[in-house]
Write a protein that holds these residues in place. Sequence first.
Motif, short mmCIF file in Angstrom:
data_model
loop_
_atom_site.label_atom_id
_atom_site.label_comp_id
_atom_site.label_asym_id
_atom_site.label_seq_id
_atom_site.Cartn_x
_atom_site.Cartn_y
_atom_site.Cartn_z
N LEU A 297 50.76 14.88 0.23
CA LEU A 297 52.10 15.01 -0.01
C LEU A 297 52.87 13.58 0.08
O LEU A 297 53.72 13.74 -0.69
CB LEU A 297 52.28 15.72 1.44
N VAL A 298 52.59 12.57 0.76
CA VAL A 298 53.26 11.51 0.77
C VAL A 298 53.08 10.86 -0.72
O VAL A 298 54.11 10.37 -1.19
CB VAL A 298 52.62 10.48 1.73
N GLN A 299 51.98 11.00 -1.09
CA GLN A 299 51.77 10.39 -2.64
C GLN A 299 52.79 11.23 -3.66
O GLN A 299 53.34 10.42 -4.64
CB GLN A 299 50.19 10.56 -3.22
N ALA A 300 52.85 12.41 -3.52
CA ALA A 300 53.68 13.28 -4.20
C ALA A 300 55.26 12.72 -4.03
O ALA A 300 56.16 12.84 -5.04
CB ALA A 300 53.38 14.67 -4.10
N LEU A 301 55.52 12.65 -2.85
CA LEU A 301 56.99 12.05 -2.61
C LEU A 301 57.20 10.92 -3.19
O LEU A 301 58.07 10.64 -3.62
CB LEU A 301 57.10 12.11 -1.07
N GLU A 302 56.34 9.94 -2.88
CA GLU A 302 56.37 8.69 -3.60
C GLU A 302 56.62 8.36 -5.02
O GLU A 302 57.30 7.57 -5.59
CB GLU A 302 55.21 7.76 -2.89
N GLU A 303 56.00 9.41 -5.80
CA GLU A 303 56.05 9.27 -7.27
C GLU A 303 57.49 9.78 -7.66
O GLU A 303 57.80 9.18 -8.66
CB GLU A 303 55.09 10.47 -7.64
N ALA B 255 59.07 11.00 3.06
CA ALA B 255 57.58 10.51 3.56
C ALA B 255 57.49 9.57 4.92
O ALA B 255 56.63 10.13 5.76
CB ALA B 255 56.99 9.43 2.31
N GLN B 256 58.65 8.72 5.10
CA GLN B 256 58.37 8.00 6.43
C GLN B 256 58.84 8.98 7.34
O GLN B 256 58.07 8.75 8.46
CB GLN B 256 59.51 7.08 6.27
N SER C 239 52.30 22.91 10.62
CA SER C 239 53.64 23.80 10.37
C SER C 239 54.81 23.04 10.60
O SER C 239 55.90 23.11 10.10
CB SER C 239 53.80 24.94 11.41
N VAL C 240 54.88 21.88 11.39
CA VAL C 240 56.01 21.00 11.69
C VAL C 240 56.18 20.25 10.43
O VAL C 240 57.27 19.82 10.02
CB VAL C 240 55.59 20.09 12.83
N HIS C 241 55.19 19.81 9.80
CA HIS C 241 55.35 19.02 8.34
C HIS C 241 55.73 19.88 7.38
O HIS C 241 56.92 19.53 6.71
CB HIS C 241 54.04 18.35 7.90
N LEU C 242 55.72 21.06 7.48
CA LEU C 242 56.03 21.96 6.53
C LEU C 242 57.74 22.41 6.65
O LEU C 242 58.33 22.32 5.68
CB LEU C 242 55.37 23.56 6.49
N GLN C 243 57.84 22.28 8.01
CA GLN C 243 59.38 22.75 8.36
C GLN C 243 60.22 21.27 8.15
O GLN C 243 61.56 21.57 7.33
CB GLN C 243 59.43 22.91 9.84
N MET C 244 59.66 20.28 8.28
CA MET C 244 60.59 18.97 8.11
C MET C 244 60.89 18.71 6.17
O MET C 244 61.68 18.32 6.14
CB MET C 244 59.91 17.75 8.66
N TYR D 280 47.36 3.69 2.69
CA TYR D 280 48.50 2.70 3.09
C TYR D 280 49.81 3.39 2.36
O TYR D 280 49.77 3.81 1.42
CB TYR D 280 48.35 1.37 2.34
N PHE D 281 50.69 3.19 2.98
CA PHE D 281 52.18 3.49 2.54
C PHE D 281 53.19 2.31 3.08
O PHE D 281 53.19 2.02 4.27
CB PHE D 281 52.55 4.74 3.19
#
Length: 296
Positions: free
Chosen positions: A272-278, A285-286, A203-208, A190-191
């Motif tokens: 990664l989303v969890q780390a961003l949310e912290e 994340a969105q 790789s697309v996630h890494l670039q963004m 959940y987010f």
Amino acid sequence: MAAGTSDWIGSVYLFIQSDKVSLPDLYMKQKTLIYDILWGAVSESTEGCRDSTEILKIHSCDHQLILCLKFCSQEVCQIFLKAYKEQIMHRHIQRKLEKSLFVEPCTISLKLKADAGELDAIIEKEEQCLKYISEMKPSFQKDDDIAEMEDHLKQLNLEDRLSSQNCSMSSLPHSLHSYGNSSVEGSTFYFQGENYVDRALTSVHLQMFAKLVGKSWKLVGRSLGKNCRALNDTAIENLAYDFERDGRYEQAYQLLRLFKDSEGKRATLQRLVQALEEHGLNSIAQDLLSLNENGL
């Protein structure tokens, strides 16, 4: 094997060198990871007899790492010598280095020494080797750094086991699942009130991420580093220094690349989303999650 060796103690120096990478440099940058690789190889070479084998110190010399090993059992020392003689230990170290660090195939060379000199020349004479090893009694205790890394790895292994147990509890509703270490590709999380399917980073996630995160990349890296051995503070600072001229985009990209390379399939979007949310970076994340929805 000899009987009545419960009080048998000895030590030996194991010299390790690679033809492709500088092990001392790697050890300085990622101490815990390299220690884990070497300790795992020693443990496998002694058939898992961890209670009878210890690494007391690790020294750097030229292009070599030097392990001071202590044995508390003659039987275990015999198993070690057999693995060394048959180059089983060489292969264990080589395989673990290639798997954990994603280095190109390398050749590992080892030397075994005691106070009496090099043991390689007499490695076929087991009794003589055992005699020299038993005569070299360790005169010092385990380094504090080694003890600290052992405690850290034990804690990580405990967390991994607990996470595996949590993941197996699939009958529980999603709202009762923990959000973090149990991240597994294909599971859901959940987010901001919505449910998402987890997946491995691309790789697309890494670039963004590299494009959007800016100066906060170190903060996210430290959050990921709580459950990723490769992303310790030293590794993050090394990335900052090595790619300073290339700018924040490259620093952030290399951060996630190291995370992905070291964690493999466990380097998932959820983590990664969890780390961003912290750090309140929910908009990033969105954006990453929108890539997921678009099937990228």
